[in-house]
Scaffold this motif. Structure first.
Motif, mmCIF file in Angstrom:
data_model
loop_
_atom_site.group_PDB
_atom_site.id
_atom_site.type_symbol
_atom_site.label_atom_id
_atom_site.label_comp_id
_atom_site.label_asym_id
_atom_site.label_seq_id
_atom_site.Cartn_x
_atom_site.Cartn_y
_atom_site.Cartn_z
ATOM 1 N N GLY A 173 -5.471 2.135 0.505
ATOM 2 C CA GLY A 173 -4.380 3.069 1.249
ATOM 3 C C GLY A 173 -4.713 4.073 2.305
ATOM 4 N N ASN A 198 -4.991 3.905 -5.069
ATOM 5 C CA ASN A 198 -4.313 3.668 -3.866
ATOM 6 C C ASN A 198 -3.885 4.920 -3.444
ATOM 7 O OD1 ASN A 198 -3.143 2.394 -1.704
ATOM 8 N ND2 ASN A 198 -1.434 1.486 -3.079
ATOM 9 N N SER A 244 0.868 -1.429 -4.355
ATOM 10 C CA SER A 244 0.056 -1.636 -5.567
ATOM 11 C C SER A 244 0.609 -2.905 -6.602
ATOM 12 C CB SER A 244 0.315 -0.337 -6.435
ATOM 13 O OG SER A 244 -0.688 0.512 -5.787
ATOM 14 N N SER A 304 -4.146 -0.646 4.259
ATOM 15 C CA SER A 304 -3.141 -1.638 3.650
ATOM 16 C C SER A 304 -2.886 -2.747 4.541
ATOM 17 C CB SER A 304 -1.787 -1.014 3.536
ATOM 18 O OG SER A 304 -1.337 -0.357 4.923
ATOM 19 N N THR A 335 -1.841 4.953 -8.211
ATOM 20 C CA THR A 335 -1.175 4.896 -7.122
ATOM 21 C C THR A 335 -0.668 6.356 -6.755
ATOM 22 O OG1 THR A 335 -0.399 2.891 -7.575
ATOM 23 C CG2 THR A 335 0.588 4.081 -5.926
ATOM 24 N N ASN A 368 3.466 2.490 -0.973
ATOM 25 C CA ASN A 368 2.316 2.527 -1.617
ATOM 26 C C ASN A 368 2.606 1.815 -3.152
ATOM 27 O OD1 ASN A 368 0.292 3.343 0.219
ATOM 28 N ND2 ASN A 368 -0.305 4.939 -1.236
#
Ligand code: 5AD
Ligand code: SF4
Length: 439
Positions: A81, A48, A21, A104, A11, A17
């Motif tokens: 993402g 991500n 995840s 997302s 990530t 974010n």
């Protein structure tokens, strides 16, 4: 026998974010995947990604480049993402070994996208949901921290600050109902979590779709869930920062003594050009409310140096604002021109060397402010949550309600458990942390 399904996920970027995840990991595990620690061990590699600044965006392409040799071994790559949403199918041209690209707002379609991936499909996309009214919730969230739980209350952003990619990568603002947020908070407390962090790109522009609670009322309700000892919220926009938020911090002791209120610049002219929708005076009025609260509230902010057209005088106004507010923490960034944003057409007038100089000057000034602020805690007794224990060195790392790291030595045979709370007398201070002894 079918071979085991494994994944590796890394990530980048903000807490939104990080929490996304957790939801993605839970979804993958629900689909029969097992998480592994290295790219080499994984059948499916997911990144991500973050695109807030150019440097953040470059990281994922560097990572993909580093590991591209692995695709020859039949591994699959997925880009999730903000970079995924921003670059879309262009990612397949730049890195043809990537099989899945999803922003997302499309994660709720992940189970279906994974099924297609397993069937051997490539060039799978989840990019078209930015106008959705839904948020992505899953009961399978794989929380990565045993005592602090993140809860998304609002996704997306409608503010369109001229420098910012978020409205384009995360779509329009959509709030979750207060009953769904409270239901999650109660379930989390039942599982033994004691700290809740409410998340949103613009957390205080929360609008309950059921019309039951304002943001301040939701804060109070979450803070009163039995078993919850600390509630934080990130990130607030000054434009939506109303006085009832301070009132509720006054009234509900579990709401932490810390507010992060990004200012971005101390110059009225630059703020207007950034489309921030407030002046320094407006911002400072909110800071005055916070300083008048019954408990001392720690303040932190984000600031951008070298925005197009920022003169030395504008920059000095940012320094003056730091001196006036006396923040406990400042995240400072050099302006980075981003795709799709209105400021992209403005002339990036401040040369890189001057951006670096302004950043260094600002960080140095801020360090001095923090040195003084942190020193003032010496002699106080503060409650900390234990975050880490190093038994070999007898050291314990904790965090205060004000979000300050507090380190202390432990000489008893049994060290305190991570997630436990105890009181510490502060005996020393640095610009970014405190030291003390348990009482
Ligand atoms: N350049 C530099 N910093 C940025 N931020 C957002 N967009 C940019 C950009 N284009 C900073 C802001 C924001 C934080 C998360 O990142 O300060 O509050
Ligand atoms: Fe980065 Fe912004 Fe996306 Fe968070 S929302 S990952 S900070 S671009």
């Amino acid at each position: 026998m079918a071979s085991e399904k494994t994944f590796y996920l890394e990530t980048f970027g903000c807490q939104m974010n990080a929490h996304d995840s957790e939801k993605v990991i839970g979804t993958l595990q629900q689909q029969g995947y097992r998480r592994v620690e290295t790219e080499e061990d994984a059948g499916l590699i997911l990144y991500n990604t973050c695109s807030i600044r150019d440097k953040a965006e470059q990281k994922v392409f560097n990572r993909l480049n580093d590991y591209k040799k692995l695709c020859k071994e039949g591994k699959r790559f997925a880009v999730l993402g903000c970079v995924a949403q921003q670059e879309g199918e262009k990612i397949f041209d730049r890195a043809p070994y990537v099989s899945l690209v999803s922003g997302s707002a499309s994660y709720r379609n992940l189970p279906e996208m994974l099924t297609r991936l397993e069937a051997g499909e490539s060039r799978i996309t989840g990019l078209d949901d930015r106008e959705t009214d839904e948020t992505f919730e899953t009961e399978f969230t794989a929380r990565q921290n045993p005592y602090r739980a993140y809860i998304t209350i609002i996704e997306g952003c409608d503010k369109f600050c001229s420098y910012c990619v978020v409205p384009y990568t995360r779509g329009k603002e959509r709030s979750r109902s207060s009953s769904s947020v409270l239901g999650e908070a109660r379930r989390i407390a039942d599982l033994g979590y004691t700290e809740i962090q409410l998340l949103g790109q613009n957390v205080n522009s929360y609008r309950d779709p059921e019309g039951k609670s304002s943001f301040a009322e939701l804060l109070a309700a979450v803070g009163q869930v039995p078993g919850i000892r600390r509630v934080r919220f990130m990130t607030s926009h000054p434009r939506d920062f109303t006085r009832d938020i301070v009132d509720v911090i006054d009234q509900v002791p579990t709401l932490c003594d810390h507010v992060h209120l990004p200012v971005q610049s101390g110059s009225a002219r630059v703020l207007a050009s950034m489309a921030r929708e407030y002046t320094p005076e407006w911002y400072l009025e909110r800071i005055a409310w916070l300083k008048a609260a019954r408990r001392p509230i720690s303040l932190s902010t984000d600031i951008i140096v070298g925005f197009p057209g920022e003169t030395v005088e504008d920059f000095i106004q940012s320094l003056d604002l730091l001196a006036q507010v006396q923040y406990d923490c400042v995240f400072a960034f050099k302006y980075s021109a981003r795709p799709n944003t209105p400021s992209l057409v403005m002339i990036d007038s401040v040369p890189e060397a001057e951006k670096n100089r302004r950043l260094q000057v600002l960080l140095e000034r801020q360090r001095e402010i923090q040195r003084v602020n942190y020193f003032k805690h010496i002699g106080e007794i503060v409650e900390v949550i234990v975050e880490g224990v190093n038994p070999a060195r007898g050291q314990v790392a904790g965090r205060s309600s004000q979000n300050k790291p507090v380190n202390f030595a432990w000489s008893q045979p049994i060290a305190p458990a991570p997630g436990s709370y105890l009181c510490v007398r502060i005996t020393g201070a640095f610009p970014n942390s405190l030291v003390g002894e348990p009482v």
